[in-house]
Design a protein around this motif. Structure first.
Motif, PDB file in Angstrom:
ATOM      1  N   ILE A 179       0.840  -1.199   0.000  1.00 47.01           N
ATOM      2  CA  ILE A 179       0.000   0.000   0.000  1.00 47.01           C
ATOM      3  C   ILE A 179       0.874   1.247   0.000  1.00 47.01           C
ATOM      4  O   ILE A 179       1.783   1.379   0.810  1.00 47.01           O
ATOM      5  N   HIS A 180       0.594   2.124  -0.962  1.00 49.15           N
ATOM      6  CA  HIS A 180       1.266   3.416  -1.028  1.00 49.15           C
ATOM      7  C   HIS A 180       0.205   4.504  -0.976  1.00 49.15           C
ATOM      8  O   HIS A 180      -0.996   4.227  -1.039  1.00 49.15           O
ATOM      9  N   GLY A 181       0.684   5.733  -0.907  1.00 54.25           N
ATOM     10  CA  GLY A 181      -0.220   6.868  -1.020  1.00 54.25           C
ATOM     11  C   GLY A 181       0.055   7.580  -2.335  1.00 54.25           C
ATOM     12  O   GLY A 181       1.135   7.456  -2.913  1.00 54.25           O
ATOM     13  N   VAL A 199       3.653  12.871  -3.453  1.00 52.16           N
ATOM     14  CA  VAL A 199       4.280  12.167  -2.337  1.00 52.16           C
ATOM     15  C   VAL A 199       3.469  10.933  -1.959  1.00 52.16           C
ATOM     16  O   VAL A 199       2.271  10.836  -2.221  1.00 52.16           O
ATOM     17  N   CYS A 200       4.187  10.003  -1.360  1.00 48.00           N
ATOM     18  CA  CYS A 200       3.557   8.808  -0.814  1.00 48.00           C
ATOM     19  C   CYS A 200       3.310   9.079   0.668  1.00 48.00           C
ATOM     20  O   CYS A 200       4.232   9.397   1.398  1.00 48.00           O
ATOM     21  N   ASN A 201       2.059   8.990   1.063  1.00 50.98           N
ATOM     22  CA  ASN A 201       1.755   9.299   2.464  1.00 50.98           C
ATOM     23  C   ASN A 201       1.313   8.074   3.269  1.00 50.98           C
ATOM     24  O   ASN A 201       0.653   8.199   4.291  1.00 50.98           O
ATOM     25  N   GLU A 202       1.669   6.901   2.765  1.00 55.19           N
ATOM     26  CA  GLU A 202       1.436   5.677   3.541  1.00 55.19           C
ATOM     27  C   GLU A 202       2.799   5.027   3.755  1.00 55.19           C
ATOM     28  O   GLU A 202       3.541   4.820   2.787  1.00 55.19           O
ATOM     29  N   TYR A 203       3.103   4.679   4.991  1.00 57.92           N
ATOM     30  CA  TYR A 203       4.409   4.072   5.237  1.00 57.92           C
ATOM     31  C   TYR A 203       4.523   2.762   4.453  1.00 57.92           C
ATOM     32  O   TYR A 203       3.671   1.882   4.575  1.00 57.92           O
ATOM     33  N   CYS A 204       5.568   2.649   3.618  1.00 59.98           N
ATOM     34  CA  CYS A 204       5.661   1.492   2.729  1.00 59.98           C
ATOM     35  C   CYS A 204       7.008   0.799   2.783  1.00 59.98           C
ATOM     36  O   CYS A 204       7.256  -0.124   2.003  1.00 59.98           O
ATOM     37  N   GLY A 205       7.873   1.232   3.678  1.00 59.16           N
ATOM     38  CA  GLY A 205       9.176   0.575   3.772  1.00 59.16           C
ATOM     39  C   GLY A 205      10.257   1.589   4.081  1.00 59.16           C
ATOM     40  O   GLY A 205       9.978   2.779   4.239  1.00 59.16           O
ATOM     41  N   GLN A 250      12.491   3.178   2.458  1.00 61.75           N
ATOM     42  CA  GLN A 250      12.697   4.366   1.616  1.00 61.75           C
ATOM     43  C   GLN A 250      11.408   5.151   1.385  1.00 61.75           C
ATOM     44  O   GLN A 250      11.317   5.962   0.465  1.00 61.75           O
ATOM     45  N   HIS A 251      10.417   4.888   2.232  1.00 62.28           N
ATOM     46  CA  HIS A 251       9.128   5.575   2.111  1.00 62.28           C
ATOM     47  C   HIS A 251       9.284   7.087   1.950  1.00 62.28           C
ATOM     48  O   HIS A 251       8.654   7.710   1.093  1.00 62.28           O
ATOM     49  N   HIS A 252      10.148   7.662   2.783  1.00 58.46           N
ATOM     50  CA  HIS A 252      10.285   9.124   2.783  1.00 58.46           C
ATOM     51  C   HIS A 252      10.908   9.665   1.502  1.00 58.46           C
ATOM     52  O   HIS A 252      10.855  10.867   1.249  1.00 58.46           O
ATOM     53  N   THR A 253      11.508   8.789   0.693  1.00 59.05           N
ATOM     54  CA  THR A 253      12.114   9.267  -0.562  1.00 59.05           C
ATOM     55  C   THR A 253      11.179   9.054  -1.748  1.00 59.05           C
ATOM     56  O   THR A 253      11.507   9.404  -2.875  1.00 59.05           O
ATOM     57  N   MET A 254      10.028   8.460  -1.496  1.00 60.19           N
ATOM     58  CA  MET A 254       9.139   8.113  -2.603  1.00 60.19           C
ATOM     59  C   MET A 254       8.359   9.346  -3.043  1.00 60.19           C
ATOM     60  O   MET A 254       7.464   9.806  -2.345  1.00 60.19           O
ATOM     61  N   GLU A 255       8.734   9.859  -4.192  1.00 61.38           N
ATOM     62  CA  GLU A 255       8.055  11.059  -4.674  1.00 61.38           C
ATOM     63  C   GLU A 255       8.112  11.126  -6.195  1.00 61.38           C
ATOM     64  O   GLU A 255       8.906  10.449  -6.837  1.00 61.38           O
TER      65      GLU A 255
HETATM   66 CU1  CUA Z   1       5.299   4.385  -0.890  1.00 60.16          CU
HETATM   67 CU2  CUA Z   1       5.388   5.277   1.265  1.00 60.16          CU
END
Ligand code: CUA
Length: 157
Positions: A102-104, A137-143, A145-150
């Motif tokens: 799950i991503h945002g 931005v991805c606003n669901e914690y996904c792993g 590197q979540h914070h770099t997902m854009e």
């Molecule tokens: Cu994809 Cu957080």
């Protein structure tokens, strides 16, 4: 007890306000010339994505004079396509799914915000009136590197 005319007016006024709120929530705009309707399209399982005509090639597709469809695949830790480019004064329908977890899918500074859920396809229709560049931005914690997902969305003039 008899309801006075004044009270009837008051009740009618309240009713109009309530309906107004509902309309605002459903068709809310954030002052960027953006309106949106959230819905869900037919699903697609992660296994089917490579052979799915919508998502095997994530892209922007022109479907009418001022109408575009965008097929977005989220995966750890990127969005495809990136950047997404659409012209101003267009109506854009995003179809968003995930290839893994799950991503945002949030277009920062707008009210475009959806979850990208494996197996499901989120559908969002938005009108872009003005050119601009937005971060996605991805606003669901996904792993890790979540914070770099854009990604980015460019509304061209
Ligand atoms: Cu994809 Cu957080």
């Amino acid at each position: 007890m008899r309801i006075h005319t004044y009270e009837k007016l008051w009740l009618a006024g309240s009713f109009v306000l309530i309906v107004g709120f509902i309309v605002t929530i459903t068709y809310g705009s954030v002052g960027l010339g953006i309106t949106m309707i959230d819905d869900e399209a037919d699903g697609v399982s992660p296994d089917e994505i490579p052979s799915d005509e919508r998502f095997s090639d994530p892209r922007v597709e022109q479907v009418g004079e001022d109408e575009y469809e965008v097929y977005v695949v989220a995966m750890t830790f990127i969005f495809q396509p990136d950047p997404i480019e659409v012209p101003a004064n267009s109506e854009v329908t995003f179809y968003v799914t995930s290839r893994d977890v799950i991503h945002g899918f949030e277009v920062a500074g707008t009210n475009i915000n959806s979850m990208a859920i494996p197996g499901q396809v989120a559908e969002l229709t938005v009108e872009f009136d003005e050119p601009g560049t937005y971060g996605i931005v991805c606003n669901e914690y996904c792993g890790p590197q979540h914070h770099t997902m854009e990604g980015s969305l460019v509304v061209t003039p």
